[in-house]
Design an enzyme around this catalytic site. Structure first.
Site, PDB file in Angstrom:
ATOM      1  N   VAL A  43      44.789-109.709  85.717  1.00  0.00           N
ATOM      2  CA  VAL A  43      43.903-108.556  85.581  1.00  0.00           C
ATOM      3  C   VAL A  43      43.728-107.788  86.886  1.00  0.00           C
ATOM      4  CG1 VAL A  43      42.631-109.514  83.634  1.00  0.00           C
ATOM      5  CG2 VAL A  43      41.847-109.970  85.977  1.00  0.00           C
ATOM      6  N   LEU A  64      36.696-111.278  79.044  1.00  0.00           N
ATOM      7  CA  LEU A  64      36.357-112.671  79.341  1.00  0.00           C
ATOM      8  C   LEU A  64      36.897-113.126  80.692  1.00  0.00           C
ATOM      9  CD1 LEU A  64      37.349-114.170  75.857  1.00  0.00           C
ATOM     10  CD2 LEU A  64      35.052-113.553  76.595  1.00  0.00           C
ATOM     11  N   ALA A  66      37.534-114.138  84.295  1.00  0.00           N
ATOM     12  CA  ALA A  66      36.665-114.373  85.446  1.00  0.00           C
ATOM     13  C   ALA A  66      37.016-115.691  86.112  1.00  0.00           C
ATOM     14  CB  ALA A  66      35.199-114.390  85.027  1.00  0.00           C
ATOM     15  N   THR A  68      35.051-118.797  87.598  1.00  0.00           N
ATOM     16  CA  THR A  68      33.723-119.229  87.172  1.00  0.00           C
ATOM     17  C   THR A  68      33.125-120.407  87.943  1.00  0.00           C
ATOM     18  OG1 THR A  68      34.673-120.714  85.504  1.00  0.00           O
ATOM     19  CG2 THR A  68      34.214-118.451  84.820  1.00  0.00           C
ATOM     20  N   SER A 110      27.024-114.025  82.833  1.00  0.00           N
ATOM     21  CA  SER A 110      26.553-115.391  83.058  1.00  0.00           C
ATOM     22  C   SER A 110      25.079-115.432  83.407  1.00  0.00           C
ATOM     23  CB  SER A 110      27.358-116.018  84.195  1.00  0.00           C
ATOM     24  OG  SER A 110      26.797-117.238  84.619  1.00  0.00           O
ATOM     25  N   TYR A 166      29.476-116.808  93.005  1.00  0.00           N
ATOM     26  CA  TYR A 166      29.899-116.541  91.639  1.00  0.00           C
ATOM     27  C   TYR A 166      28.895-115.646  90.923  1.00  0.00           C
ATOM     28  CZ  TYR A 166      30.230-117.349  86.602  1.00  0.00           C
ATOM     29  OH  TYR A 166      30.285-117.172  85.250  1.00  0.00           O
ATOM     30  N   LYS A 170      29.355-111.796  89.363  1.00  0.00           N
ATOM     31  CA  LYS A 170      29.135-111.463  87.954  1.00  0.00           C
ATOM     32  C   LYS A 170      28.121-110.328  87.809  1.00  0.00           C
ATOM     33  CE  LYS A 170      30.704-113.114  84.789  1.00  0.00           C
ATOM     34  NZ  LYS A 170      31.940-112.769  84.041  1.00  0.00           N
TER      35      LYS A 170
END
Length: 336
Positions: A43, A64, A66, A68, A110, A166, A170
């Site tokens: 991506v 979706l 990512a 994580t 998240s 993280y 997000k």
């Protein structure tokens, strides 16, 4: 989720780099529904989007992709920011570059964006934000915030204050998407997921999936180690429930600008989850280690009332049912 998407949409295309931290091989995952077209690409690579969007005009994008790992993000901040933030901007740039604006983009975000979230003072009853637990506080074994109790996380009332790299990436991902989408006339739907677990979760990723790790330890006859005092609370939501929420988000009426919290509707201590798993495998009782991890929050669970009202969604599986489904799936996997 893919069978549900195939029922609702004429064509479903997935792009994934099949990262070796998640996938043991670069082969097409066997669990991916046969009708889904798989494009292997990164991506963060604009060429990947150019190749894909040359022949695809999406109606809905379910985002979706990512990195994580909460703990991993501290040591690999650039990797997390590159995938989570730049990967999103590359998607958005590609959509504009190819005049391929979708009707809606659904983002899986998240609960990490909240950080420690809000707590309520025992004395005054007022809400306050305690912020990140420092290394000194954790080293003293001071796990909770004295004189206060945590409250459920809700996008409508809880101010985001991430305490991990993280979580910060997000939140940036959310802000980039919503600012862009409202500017170009695309509907953004942001789902803030609690701790997702269940069948299909990667069993080789050392940075995520605490319940699958607990299952592997208990299956091997080991006592499950519990960090802090074992009383850390989490909202464990089964992947089946999350998939239904994502599906609902693709077709629900325009939900407005507030992110939607997705969880199990209940909070459980880590000790309780470990006890259920140990009992399933007849393993030794879990034990408290007193260890801790930087960037972990003390308690986290969601208020899911908005999801019910906006998406017509509610969780269906209890932790007991979910643990059984996860353990049964793990037991069916090939050794190694």
């Amino acid at each position: 989720m893919s069978p549900g998407l195939l029922e609702r949409f004429d064509r479903v295309v997935a792009i994934d780099n099949l990262h070796p931290q998640i996938h043991p091989s670069a082969e097409r995952p066997t669990a991916l529904a046969a009708g889904v077209e798989l494009v292997v690409g990164d991506v963060t690579d604009p060429a990947a989007w150019d190749a894909l969007l040359a022949g695809v005009r999406p109606d809905v994008v379910v985002h979706l992709a990512a990195e994580t790992g909460t703990g991993q993000s501290l040591a690999e901040a650039t990797r997390h920011a590159h995938v989570n933030v730049v990967g999103t901007t590359q998607l958005l740039d590609g959509l504009l570059r190819h005049d391929a604006l979708p009707r809606r983009i659904v983002l899986s975000s998240s609960r990490a964006v909240y950080g420690e979230g809000a707590w309520r003072s025992d004395d005054t009853g007022e809400l306050f934000y305690p912020g990140q637990r420092t290394s000194e506080v954790l080293a003293r074994g001071q796990w909770d915030f004295p004189g206060a109790r945590p409250v459920a996380m809700s996008a409508a009332t809880t101010t985001p204050a991430p305490v991990s790299v993280y979580g910060a990436t997000k939140l940036a991902q959310e802000n980039v998407l919503t600012a862009w989408a409202h500017s170009v006339g695309v509907e953004p739907v942001v789902l803030r997921l609690q701790n997702v677990y269940g069948p299909g979760q990667s069993l080789i990723n050392p940075y995520t999936g605490i319940l699958s790790l607990f299952c592997r330890l208990a299956k091997a006859g080991q006592s499950i180690p519990l960090y802090e005092d074992g009383e850390v609370r989490r909202d464990f939501v089964l992947i089946d429930d999350v998939a239904r929420a994502l599906l609902a988000a693709t077709t629900a009426p325009v939900p407005g600008r507030t992110p939607i919290d997705i969880g199990s509707g209940e909070d459980q201590t880590i000790a309780r989850a470990a006890e259920l798993i140990a009992a399933h495998y007849e393993a030794p009782a879990p034990h408290v280690t007193g260890q801790y991890r930087q960037g972990d929050v003390r308690h986290a669970w969601a208020d899911v009332t908005v999801a019910a009202r906006v998406l017509g969604w509610a969780p269906e599986f209890s932790l007991e049912e979910g643990v059984t489904r996860l353990a049964t799936w793990i037991d069916a996997q090939r050794p190694g």
